[in-house]
Design a protein around this motif. Structure first.
Motif, PDB file in Angstrom:
ATOM      1  N   LEU A  43     -38.856 -32.695 -68.172  1.00  0.00           N
ATOM      2  CA  LEU A  43     -38.970 -31.953 -69.514  1.00  0.00           C
ATOM      3  C   LEU A  43     -37.695 -31.134 -69.986  1.00  0.00           C
ATOM      4  O   LEU A  43     -37.065 -30.571 -68.948  1.00  0.00           O
ATOM      5  CB  LEU A  43     -40.057 -30.865 -69.160  1.00  0.00           C
ATOM      6  N   ILE A  44     -37.248 -31.422 -71.099  1.00  0.00           N
ATOM      7  CA  ILE A  44     -36.216 -30.605 -71.424  1.00  0.00           C
ATOM      8  C   ILE A  44     -36.564 -29.767 -72.497  1.00  0.00           C
ATOM      9  O   ILE A  44     -37.311 -30.037 -73.587  1.00  0.00           O
ATOM     10  CB  ILE A  44     -34.945 -31.369 -71.930  1.00  0.00           C
TER      11      ILE A  44
ATOM     12  N   HIS B  92     -35.949 -30.224 -66.327  1.00  0.00           N
ATOM     13  CA  HIS B  92     -37.034 -29.989 -65.395  1.00  0.00           C
ATOM     14  C   HIS B  92     -37.461 -31.032 -64.607  1.00  0.00           C
ATOM     15  O   HIS B  92     -37.857 -31.972 -65.422  1.00  0.00           O
ATOM     16  CB  HIS B  92     -37.649 -28.780 -65.552  1.00  0.00           C
ATOM     17  N   VAL B  93     -37.836 -30.909 -63.516  1.00  0.00           N
ATOM     18  CA  VAL B  93     -38.941 -32.157 -63.147  1.00  0.00           C
ATOM     19  C   VAL B  93     -40.178 -31.152 -62.720  1.00  0.00           C
ATOM     20  O   VAL B  93     -40.100 -30.429 -61.902  1.00  0.00           O
ATOM     21  CB  VAL B  93     -38.347 -32.572 -61.629  1.00  0.00           C
ATOM     22  N   PHE B  94     -41.255 -31.729 -63.217  1.00  0.00           N
ATOM     23  CA  PHE B  94     -42.491 -31.012 -62.975  1.00  0.00           C
ATOM     24  C   PHE B  94     -43.349 -32.058 -62.426  1.00  0.00           C
ATOM     25  O   PHE B  94     -43.224 -33.364 -62.623  1.00  0.00           O
ATOM     26  CB  PHE B  94     -43.048 -30.405 -64.420  1.00  0.00           C
TER      27      PHE B  94
ATOM     28  N   ARG C  40     -40.394 -41.364 -59.852  1.00  0.00           N
ATOM     29  CA  ARG C  40     -40.039 -40.515 -58.739  1.00  0.00           C
ATOM     30  C   ARG C  40     -39.134 -39.369 -59.318  1.00  0.00           C
ATOM     31  O   ARG C  40     -38.531 -39.163 -60.447  1.00  0.00           O
ATOM     32  CB  ARG C  40     -38.689 -41.193 -58.096  1.00  0.00           C
ATOM     33  N   PRO C  41     -38.975 -38.102 -58.785  1.00  0.00           N
ATOM     34  CA  PRO C  41     -38.352 -37.050 -59.147  1.00  0.00           C
ATOM     35  C   PRO C  41     -36.959 -37.253 -59.289  1.00  0.00           C
ATOM     36  O   PRO C  41     -36.179 -37.236 -58.224  1.00  0.00           O
ATOM     37  CB  PRO C  41     -38.616 -35.942 -58.102  1.00  0.00           C
ATOM     38  N   LEU C  42     -36.447 -37.153 -60.434  1.00  0.00           N
ATOM     39  CA  LEU C  42     -35.063 -37.348 -60.609  1.00  0.00           C
ATOM     40  C   LEU C  42     -34.523 -36.081 -61.345  1.00  0.00           C
ATOM     41  O   LEU C  42     -34.912 -35.880 -62.642  1.00  0.00           O
ATOM     42  CB  LEU C  42     -35.010 -38.707 -61.515  1.00  0.00           C
ATOM     43  N   PRO C  43     -33.690 -35.434 -60.894  1.00  0.00           N
ATOM     44  CA  PRO C  43     -33.078 -33.928 -61.289  1.00  0.00           C
ATOM     45  C   PRO C  43     -32.254 -34.153 -62.357  1.00  0.00           C
ATOM     46  O   PRO C  43     -31.515 -35.398 -62.457  1.00  0.00           O
ATOM     47  CB  PRO C  43     -32.791 -33.249 -60.335  1.00  0.00           C
TER      48      PRO C  43
END
Ligand code: XUL
Length: 550
Positions: free
Chosen positions: A337-338, A325-327, A315-318
């Motif tokens: 990604l960091i 980032h969430v890609f 799931r997109p978790l900021p």
């Protein structure tokens, strides 16, 4: 025989990998390097970008990418590689953008003038040149849009709102802020722009002569897409530039089949007429697939020009620190990604200061700076043999350049525990830079669920001393899979998946396993915990102040 081609248009080269999806192996690898290919010298982009008086501005000449693509296809054609290829997909350095005028429609198959797409009578670069509304393309290394990020954030409401919608705060290198700057500084050219492509969709347009979409994997790196709906966000479009939606291609699934390769490639390079092209995606999104890390539970540490840490997420978790980032992950799910800008460059600077690098006599890069020869063997030995985990408290903040994670705009190198970046403290300095990079990576990735398996890749990981430090600091086994061209490999795998000729779960079958496993030495666990806290706190003091409400 079922062959698929993956093309990776990266900062420094264009690479191709052909896989056989039935035999589950790589059958060919090709590459054209911007630095080494003499016919590309005319673009003055040997390091991947054009020289600019302002160090924050990093643009490239998109025609160099076009010509490099043709050189790659020529190489493969000479080996008769393309005839058996059933599908193509690709990968592009993320965030970079290419601007086309309304004449681009003349290139599209089926449009009035472009009935068959590109003309084989001329090179692709010559045909693309008159279609550019902006001669250069800003790339991911550009950090010149601080003002635009602030304005976009203000217009969208707050930092948290931008993070909620797009998965990332307004970020200097992302495409939205870059488009806003273009609109503000070159309004006539913006007015003449009819299509804005990412590097990935630009390459897909070339290969198909169709109005290629932006896939949701790469699209998430623009500060323009709503990561929940997978479509352009009205609020972000309005906050960025006028009439922007009509200039953007459609957002599509990463498995979207755009159509057959343009007849140009059939006639010129011997592709089969029914060879189909699957949407291109971002390099990190493809790498995740190429590394066999497309399912949650596996994290990848990639040590290259920049160091990155990425992992699939359900799931997109900021990122609560708002640096990560969430890609999209290029298989229709999500990835975190960091990115740490002070990666190999910081390791190189330390090697230079402590005498483990010497300038190559008479050799300079395009900026006139010396080229160096590094003694990486000695660097690794210093870490493994002459120092111990924890380094007796010697550590550093390695911010030679502005940093992305955390967001530091005024760079500063800070030394701890009496460390000196000088030949008499060489061994400690080698360990300090790597250990500190690993500690900061661990500290700033703590919002990403702990993986069951960690993989390591990229040029820096070839050094055993460096890879061992990452295993020690993360306190876990790290597997070196030796998949150096993971973005091109991931793209080839995606081509097969998109055409329903390969189960995505089979992605790991292509990685030549059996690489080295680095086991952590646990003696320094407590020391590392303390050092990570100290470094994170020290780095926090340098973080650029938030100018907008969060
Ligand atoms: C990721 C990023 C880089 C580029 C490099 O956000 O900026 O990793 O994708 O090609």
């Amino acid at each position: 025989m079922a062959r698929f081609l993956g093309i990776d248009s990266s900062t420094q080269s264009v690479t191709g990998i052909v896989i056989d999806s039935e035999a589950r192996k790589i059958v060919a690898e090709l590459s054209v390097s911007f630095k080494n290919e003499p016919s590309l010298a005319k673009y003055n982009c040997a390091s991947g970008y054009l020289e600019h008086a302002d160090d924050k501005v990093r643009h490239a000449d998109p025609l160099m990418w076009v010509e490099a693509l043709e050189l790659l296809l020529e190489q493969g054609a000479r080996q008769g590689l393309w005839k058996g290829v059933r599908g193509v997909s690709g990968s592009g350095q993320q965030h970079g953008s290419v601007y086309l005028n309304s004449r681009y429609e003349e290139s599209l198959i089926g449009s009035a003038k472009g009935a068959a797409g590109w003309s084989p009578a001329e090179s692709l670069a010559d045909q693309v040149r008159p279609l550019l509304s902006r001669p250069t393309a800003p790339i991911w290394m550009d950090s010149s849009t601080q003002a635009q990020c602030r304005e976009i954030t203000r217009a969208a409401g707050s930092v948290s709102e931008v993070v909620r919608i797009t998965g990332s705060r307004a970020t200097e290198r992302f495409t939205g802020p870059q488009i806003r700057k273009f609109h503000q500084t070159e309004p006539e050219r913006y007015a003449q722009t009819a299509r804005i492509h990412l590097v990935s969709s630009f390459m897909a347009w070339l290969m198909t002569a169709r109005d290629a979409p932006i896939d949701r994997g790469d699209g998430a790196g623009m500060n323009l897409m709503d990561i929940e709906t997978g479509d352009w966000s009205d609020a972000m479009l309005v906050a960025t530039a006028p009439d922007l939606e009509q200039r953007l291609p459609a957002c599509r699934s990463s498995r979207h089949v755009i159509g057959a390769v343009a007849p140009y490639f059939v006639q010129k390079y011997g592709f089969a007429e029914d060879c189909r092209v699957v949407a291109f995606s971002g390099d990190n999104c493809n790498s995740l697939v190429g590394m066999g890390a497309a399912a949650p539970g596996v994290a990848v540490i990639s040590l290259g020009t920049s160091d990155t840490y990425f992992a699939a997420m359900a799931r997109p978790l900021p990122d609560p620190n708002r640096c990560g980032h969430v890609f999209g992950d290029s298989l229709d799910s999500f990835m975190s990604l960091i990115c740490f800008k002070n990666g190999s460059l910081a390791r190189e600077r330390v090697a230079q200061r402590v005498g483990l690098a010497k300038p190559l006599a008479g050799k300079t890069d395009e900026n006139g700076d010396s080229l160096w020869q590094y003694d990486w063997e000695r660097f690794g030995e210093a870490i493994l043999k002459d120092t111990r985990p924890g380094n007796g408290g010697k550590a550093m903040l390695p911010y030679f350049d502005p940093e992305i994670t955390p967001r530091i705009l005024a760079p500063e190198v800070k030394l701890f525990g009496g460390l000196e970046l000088a030949p008499h403290d060489a061994a400690a300095a080698c360990r300090a830079v790597v250990e500190s990079q690993a500690l900061l990576m661990r500290a700033y990735s703590d919002w990403i669920p702990r993986p069951q398996r960690v993989l390591i890749t990229g040029g820096g990981s070839r050094n055993e001393g460096v890879a061992q430090v990452f295993a020690d600091v993360f306190g876990t086994e790290i597997h070196d899979l030796e998949v150096p061209k993971s973005a091109a490999l991931g793209a080839a795998i995606r081509a097969a998946v998109g055409l329903n000729m390969l189960d995505p779960k089979a992605a790991t079958d292509f990685s030549p396993g059996g690489g080295k496993v680095y086991r952590p030495e646990r003696s320094a666990e407590d020391v590392y915990r303390e050092m990570a806290k100290t470094l994170k706190a020290a780095s926090a003091e340098l973080i650029a102040k938030e100018e907008d409400g969060a």
